[in-house]
Design a protein around this motif. Structure first.
Motif, mmCIF file in Angstrom:
data_model
loop_
_atom_site.group_PDB
_atom_site.id
_atom_site.type_symbol
_atom_site.label_atom_id
_atom_site.label_comp_id
_atom_site.label_asym_id
_atom_site.label_seq_id
_atom_site.Cartn_x
_atom_site.Cartn_y
_atom_site.Cartn_z
ATOM 1 N N ILE A 1 -15.669 7.765 13.104
ATOM 2 C CA ILE A 1 -14.998 7.707 11.923
ATOM 3 C C ILE A 1 -14.833 9.071 11.303
ATOM 4 O O ILE A 1 -15.821 9.795 11.480
ATOM 5 C CB ILE A 1 -15.471 6.300 10.998
ATOM 6 C CG1 ILE A 1 -14.273 5.950 10.143
ATOM 7 C CG2 ILE A 1 -16.806 7.025 10.327
ATOM 8 C CD1 ILE A 1 -14.668 4.601 9.453
ATOM 9 N N ASP B 1 -12.658 5.110 -1.527
ATOM 10 C CA ASP B 1 -13.305 4.059 -0.389
ATOM 11 C C ASP B 1 -12.568 2.924 -0.884
ATOM 12 O O ASP B 1 -11.231 2.545 -0.816
ATOM 13 C CB ASP B 1 -14.728 4.088 -0.331
ATOM 14 C CG ASP B 1 -15.374 4.142 -1.541
ATOM 15 O OD1 ASP B 1 -14.967 3.596 -2.544
ATOM 16 O OD2 ASP B 1 -16.537 4.412 -1.356
ATOM 17 N N HIS B 2 -13.205 1.946 -1.357
ATOM 18 C CA HIS B 2 -12.775 0.717 -2.129
ATOM 19 C C HIS B 2 -12.194 1.033 -3.251
ATOM 20 O O HIS B 2 -11.101 0.375 -3.835
ATOM 21 C CB HIS B 2 -13.868 -0.397 -2.106
ATOM 22 C CG HIS B 2 -13.580 -1.501 -1.389
ATOM 23 N ND1 HIS B 2 -13.293 -1.524 0.128
ATOM 24 C CD2 HIS B 2 -13.652 -2.826 -1.782
ATOM 25 C CE1 HIS B 2 -13.193 -2.796 0.324
ATOM 26 N NE2 HIS B 2 -13.155 -3.646 -0.459
ATOM 27 N N HIS C 1 -4.068 7.550 -2.097
ATOM 28 C CA HIS C 1 -3.453 8.289 -0.852
ATOM 29 C C HIS C 1 -2.906 9.448 -1.104
ATOM 30 O O HIS C 1 -2.699 10.434 -0.210
ATOM 31 C CB HIS C 1 -2.589 7.277 0.035
ATOM 32 C CG HIS C 1 -3.506 6.198 0.668
ATOM 33 N ND1 HIS C 1 -4.354 6.190 1.676
ATOM 34 C CD2 HIS C 1 -3.378 5.008 0.150
ATOM 35 C CE1 HIS C 1 -4.782 5.147 2.181
ATOM 36 N NE2 HIS C 1 -4.355 3.995 1.167
ATOM 37 N N PHE D 1 1.434 4.932 0.564
ATOM 38 C CA PHE D 1 0.874 6.012 1.229
ATOM 39 C C PHE D 1 1.159 7.402 1.000
ATOM 40 O O PHE D 1 0.318 8.528 1.190
ATOM 41 C CB PHE D 1 0.828 5.773 3.015
ATOM 42 C CG PHE D 1 0.331 4.577 3.448
ATOM 43 C CD1 PHE D 1 -1.076 4.595 3.573
ATOM 44 C CD2 PHE D 1 1.237 3.452 3.643
ATOM 45 C CE1 PHE D 1 -1.387 3.505 4.294
ATOM 46 C CE2 PHE D 1 0.463 2.326 4.112
ATOM 47 C CZ PHE D 1 -0.827 2.272 4.574
ATOM 48 N N ASP E 1 -19.453 0.781 8.684
ATOM 49 C CA ASP E 1 -18.360 -0.203 8.612
ATOM 50 C C ASP E 1 -17.649 -0.158 7.103
ATOM 51 O O ASP E 1 -16.405 -0.640 7.145
ATOM 52 C CB ASP E 1 -18.970 -1.419 8.388
ATOM 53 C CG ASP E 1 -20.171 -1.791 9.479
ATOM 54 O OD1 ASP E 1 -20.306 -1.048 10.385
ATOM 55 O OD2 ASP E 1 -21.295 -2.541 9.155
ATOM 56 N N HIS E 2 -18.188 0.523 6.171
ATOM 57 C CA HIS E 2 -17.387 0.600 5.000
ATOM 58 C C HIS E 2 -17.036 1.737 4.363
ATOM 59 O O HIS E 2 -17.193 1.933 3.361
ATOM 60 C CB HIS E 2 -18.491 -0.186 3.827
ATOM 61 C CG HIS E 2 -18.945 -1.566 4.093
ATOM 62 N ND1 HIS E 2 -18.190 -2.589 3.644
ATOM 63 C CD2 HIS E 2 -19.637 -2.169 4.916
ATOM 64 C CE1 HIS E 2 -18.579 -3.662 3.910
ATOM 65 N NE2 HIS E 2 -19.313 -3.695 4.816
ATOM 66 N N LEU E 3 -16.964 2.818 5.297
ATOM 67 C CA LEU E 3 -16.733 4.118 4.684
ATOM 68 C C LEU E 3 -17.682 4.623 3.702
ATOM 69 O O LEU E 3 -17.642 5.342 2.611
ATOM 70 C CB LEU E 3 -15.465 4.213 3.728
ATOM 71 C CG LEU E 3 -13.889 4.023 4.548
ATOM 72 C CD1 LEU E 3 -12.997 4.418 3.689
ATOM 73 C CD2 LEU E 3 -14.019 5.574 5.682
ATOM 74 N N LEU F 1 -13.061 8.912 1.433
ATOM 75 C CA LEU F 1 -12.066 10.006 1.965
ATOM 76 C C LEU F 1 -11.477 10.801 1.110
ATOM 77 O O LEU F 1 -10.735 10.400 0.032
ATOM 78 C CB LEU F 1 -11.183 9.355 3.054
ATOM 79 C CG LEU F 1 -11.669 8.711 4.016
ATOM 80 C CD1 LEU F 1 -10.371 7.882 4.553
ATOM 81 C CD2 LEU F 1 -12.145 9.298 5.328
ATOM 82 N N ILE G 1 0.806 -1.170 0.097
ATOM 83 C CA ILE G 1 0.141 -0.173 -0.014
ATOM 84 C C ILE G 1 0.877 1.172 0.049
ATOM 85 O O ILE G 1 1.689 1.339 0.835
ATOM 86 C CB ILE G 1 -0.752 -0.038 1.376
ATOM 87 C CG1 ILE G 1 -1.648 -1.006 1.364
ATOM 88 C CG2 ILE G 1 -1.791 1.110 1.239
ATOM 89 C CD1 ILE G 1 -2.444 -1.588 2.793
ATOM 90 N N HIS H 1 -7.720 3.014 -4.400
ATOM 91 C CA HIS H 1 -7.949 4.313 -3.384
ATOM 92 C C HIS H 1 -6.704 5.131 -3.507
ATOM 93 O O HIS H 1 -5.626 4.590 -3.403
ATOM 94 C CB HIS H 1 -7.967 3.583 -1.967
ATOM 95 C CG HIS H 1 -8.308 4.727 -0.810
ATOM 96 N ND1 HIS H 1 -9.330 4.558 -0.044
ATOM 97 C CD2 HIS H 1 -7.473 5.799 -0.547
ATOM 98 C CE1 HIS H 1 -9.358 5.548 0.845
ATOM 99 N NE2 HIS H 1 -8.086 6.264 0.622
ATOM 100 N N HIS I 1 -3.505 2.149 -2.975
ATOM 101 C CA HIS I 1 -3.750 0.801 -2.782
ATOM 102 C C HIS I 1 -3.243 -0.132 -3.711
ATOM 103 O O HIS I 1 -3.844 -0.466 -4.719
ATOM 104 C CB HIS I 1 -4.957 0.453 -2.026
ATOM 105 C CG HIS I 1 -5.122 -0.779 -1.536
ATOM 106 N ND1 HIS I 1 -5.111 -0.978 -0.078
ATOM 107 C CD2 HIS I 1 -5.246 -1.974 -1.660
ATOM 108 C CE1 HIS I 1 -5.076 -1.930 0.251
ATOM 109 N NE2 HIS I 1 -5.317 -2.934 -0.864
#
Lengths: 344, 431
Positions: free
Chosen positions: A210, A286-287, A312, A21, A237-239, A267, A19, A310, A328
């Protein structure tokens, strides 16, 4: 070259086991540096025939590397920060560490360099922003005013920081949507802003929090401050919430825009104003992932693309002809020309 | 409502039969126990072993990550950002998110090898609540109901099974199954104190007492001429209601010293753990405190920073408080959820449902503190040693609190073993 956001197209992507970042590059360089989930800072030669990541050597981080900044007056130093609370200075030419310091007692969320390259600011979950001499690594000042706990007695988090273009101010932003603008020279508080919608506390069903402000950017004239995160989350749970940006005239404490997008959600991890300040680029996800351009004057969406992961972090090349996104398990190259999409 | 099947019974002499016998023996028991040679009788010895045993289940609703709690995988792509830390037991490491519990590892046994196979919330919860897979036509009781039946006292005036799920999803109430409503939980779903057990304000304390005395007088006269179970049951029910009304204060922690409240922390979970200690101290055999919501498909690491901080503080406070009061040696504290979480980290920095290789903990009563049972592979994808099923865990819990794993209930003529077929206790974690 003037960027036309509508011409953005992906020209290459590369899958990686890690991942990614954070991403950074030196001016005039064809090398990209990333921080990853294998606790490494690694280099990628973009003009190589088959580019591969090469980890830098020497001191090593012991957790996710989440912040990377090019610093020094000649932009000749790279500084990384990680969830291990350490900052490591690197020689990007030799690709070796120079020094490592224990900077924070908890996760470092971001590392940014002042425009003149003399200062490094690190933000961490001890809720303190620390200023460092980029050349010597000496501690200069601690900026400590963010609340350590959420209103419901859980640990808060300090996610993002950004210097103003003139280097006089530094904005920091936290989990509950609180923003502080500091005077860099004195450490005094110049302004405080709030974006409470960025933080979701679910008191009834799941009793869990969150969200938070994940990205901050000043406009080129230094007057506007954009913050990015996520709006009211339905499925905690899942953004499951809209991406959200708020733009302030920070000196007047005036909110100019509240921008939400439920089409490409998640996000907002990174924000960047165009050099002329007419548009704002947001990356996150998100995913899935997204890149979205907004008109700063009107707040309207100009152009939007799905990213292959996703996102970052991202970084432009010198001519702003290319954009590199890190996220990701992937790094992707984007162009603002009419090139056909391809991938390797 | 009780199950439509016949009332359950036991092959072995029941605890209630034992207690009834003991009560009947009365002073003889106290006067000369040696002549009764009670400890030579396996049944009586077993009954004595489980005297005043309690269970507190900390239900980690949604499924906590084993990698961020009891089974860290440092240096692996699946390991996440948290570091392992040493505990007070040499060689045993847990996630850095549990520093206080790490210091208290002498009380705790970790089981790292649960392979329960059921990876959906409903199915996983049912399995881990009852210790067995559902069967059509059979309504199995959950752990709380079994403990309520086996550890509860016949003459108890406090509830036998209290389940706290306040201000969370509230969808797992717990069930007494075929054991019947006598062992159903007192369920607190949206407030800290039970509803409808307070004395009506319109009735004064003296009026309330006078009414109770009158009822007792009339009932006694009625019962003197009628040797009937139904009449006895009626009176017992009144006594229990009276007890429940008196137990209202158990849920009020406002009178606890600040130092005690600070041990548990200021969160709702902490306050409920403190209530659990009060209930256990008052004689409640089974208390479940459910903490939601660990279902971290997105932002797993931040979720665990928040929830593990809560668990670490509150459970540590609970263990300390129980120990200081001499209750820990008779109280088993369990951390358990419906499953664990995937070693794979998804694009939302989350972990998904995972029932193939996950962990739980047992602390206190009957447990060999500091022990670690079972092992997963370096990335945490599979169990490589000591695979344990839900039934094995249940057998271990029963053994720890002195409930015979050879018990059988009867549904009509059908025997139902208290532990699922083919399962046995993990002796390595038992004291």
């Amino acid at each position: 070259m003037t960027i036309d956001p509508k011409k953005l197209n992906k020209v290459a992507e590369k899958g990686v086991p890690d991942i990614l970042f954070c991403i950074a590059r030196q001016p005039t360089s064809t090398t990209l540096f990333v921080g990853n989930s294998s606790f490494q800072v690694a280099a990628l030669q973009t003009d190589a025939e088959k580019p591969e990541f090469e980890p830098l050597t020497g001191d090593a981080h012991q957790s996710y590397v989440t912040g990377l900044a090019v610093a020094g007056e000649s932009k000749n130093v790279l500084v990384s920060g990680a969830y291990d609370g350490r900052l490591i200075w690197w020689d990007p030419e030799q690709r070796q560490s120079i020094r490592a310091i224990d900077a924070h007692p908890s996760w470092i969320r971001g590392v940014v360099a002042s425009p003149d390259g003399r200062l490094i600011a690190s933000v961490a979950d001890d809720m303190v922003c620390r200023l460092w001499d980029a050349n010597t690594g000496d501690s200069i000042r601690s900026l400590d005013k963010h609340a350590r706990e959420t209103p419901h007695h859980y640990p808060s988090m300090l996610y993002a920081a950004a210097f103003s273009p003139d280097g006089q101010f530094l904005a920091t932003a936290d989990r509950v949507g609180h923003v502080i603008v500091w005077e860099v020279e004195t450490g005094a508080v110049a302004a405080e802003l709030d974006a409470p919608v960025m933080y979701t506390w679910d008191p009834r069903a799941r009793r869990h929090s969150i969200g938070g402000i994940r990205s901050v950017a000043f406009s080129p004239d230094g007057k506007k401050l954009a913050v990015g995160g996520i709006g009211k989350i339905g499925n905690i749970d899942h953004l499951g919430g809209p991406s959200r940006i708020e733009i302030f005239h920070w000196e007047k404490n005036e909110r100019l825009h509240e921008i939400e997008d439920s089409k490409l959600k998640g996000l907002v991890e990174r924000l960047h104003f165009s050099p002329s300040g007419d548009w704002l680029l947001a990356g996150g996800g998100d995913h899935g992932g997204f890149l979205s351009f907004y008109n700063v004057e009107s707040g309207e969406l100009i152009h939007q693309v799905k990213a292959p992961m996703h996102v970052h972090d991202f970084v432009f090349d010198d001519q702003a002809e290319k954009l590199y996104t890190a996220g990701h398990n992937k790094i992707a190259e984007w162009s603002f020309t009419e090139d056909e999409e391809s991938s390797n | 409502m009780p199950n439509r099947h016949a009332t359950s019974g036991l092959i072995t002499p029941s605890r209630r039969q034992f207690l009834g016998s003991a009560a009947a023996l009365g002073t003889a028991f106290a006067a000369d126990m040696s002549t009764l040679d009670v400890l030579q009788n396996p049944t009586f010895a077993s009954e004595l072993k489980k005297q005043q045993k309690h269970v507190i289940l900390l239900w980690l609703a949604g499924g906590a990550s084993q990698l961020e709690t009891w089974d860290p995988k440092p240096g692996q792509p699946t390991g996440g950002p948290f570091r392992p830390i040493s505990t007070s037991v040499p060689g045993v490491e847990v996630s850095e998110l549990l520093p206080k519990l790490a210091e208290r590892m002498k009380h705790t046994a970790i089981i790292r090898s649960l392979n329960t196979k059921v990876g959906d919330h409903g199915g996983g919860a049912k399995l881990m609540e009852t210790g067995r897979r559902p069967e059509p036509g059979t309504d199995f009781p959950d752990l709380g109901a079994i403990c309520a039946r086996e550890l509860g006292r016949r003459d108890s005036q406090v509830p036998d099974y209290v389940s706290m799920y306040t201000s969370t999803e509230g969808r797992r109430k717990g069930t007494s199954g075929f054991l019947g409503s006598r062992y159903a939980p007192m369920f607190l779903s949206d407030q800290m104190t039970p509803k409808n057990i307070a004395r009506l304000e319109s009735i004064s304390v003296s009026d309330h007492q006078a009414r109770s005395d009158l009822r007792s007088l009339l009932a006694k006269g009625f019962a003197e001429h009628r040797q009937n179970d139904l009449v006895a049951s009626h009176n017992t029910a009144y006594q229990r209601v009276k007890g429940l009304m008196a137990s209202e204060t158990l849920f009020d922690i406002s009178g606890e010293p600040d130092s005690i409240r600070a041990m548990y922390g200021p969160t709702q979970f902490g306050e409920q753990c403190l209530v659990a200690r009060r209930l256990v101290e008052a004689g409640v055999p089974f208390v479940k405190v459910a903490r939601a919501w660990w279902d971290s498909h997105g932002q797993n690491f931040e979720t665990h920073r928040e929830l593990c901080a809560d668990l670490d503080q509150s459970m540590s406070g609970l263990l300390d408080d129980l120990e200081q009061r001499g209750l820990l040696e008779n109280t088993l504290v369990i951390t358990l959820g419906e499953f664990g979480r995937t070693p794979r980290i998804n694009p939302s920095l989350g972990r998904d449902h995972f029932a193939s290789a996950w962990s739980c903990s047992l602390s206190g009563c009957g447990v060999r503190g500091g022990s670690v049972y079972g092992k997963t592979d370096p990335k945490g994808n599979t169990v490589v040693d000591g695979e344990a099923k839900a039934g094995d865990l249940f057998a271990t819990i029963f053994e720890a609190v002195g409930i015979s794993t050879h018990h059988e209930y009867y549904l009509g003529s059908r025997p139902v073993p208290i532990v699922d077929f083919g399962c046995e206790a993990i002796s390595e974690v038992l004291a």
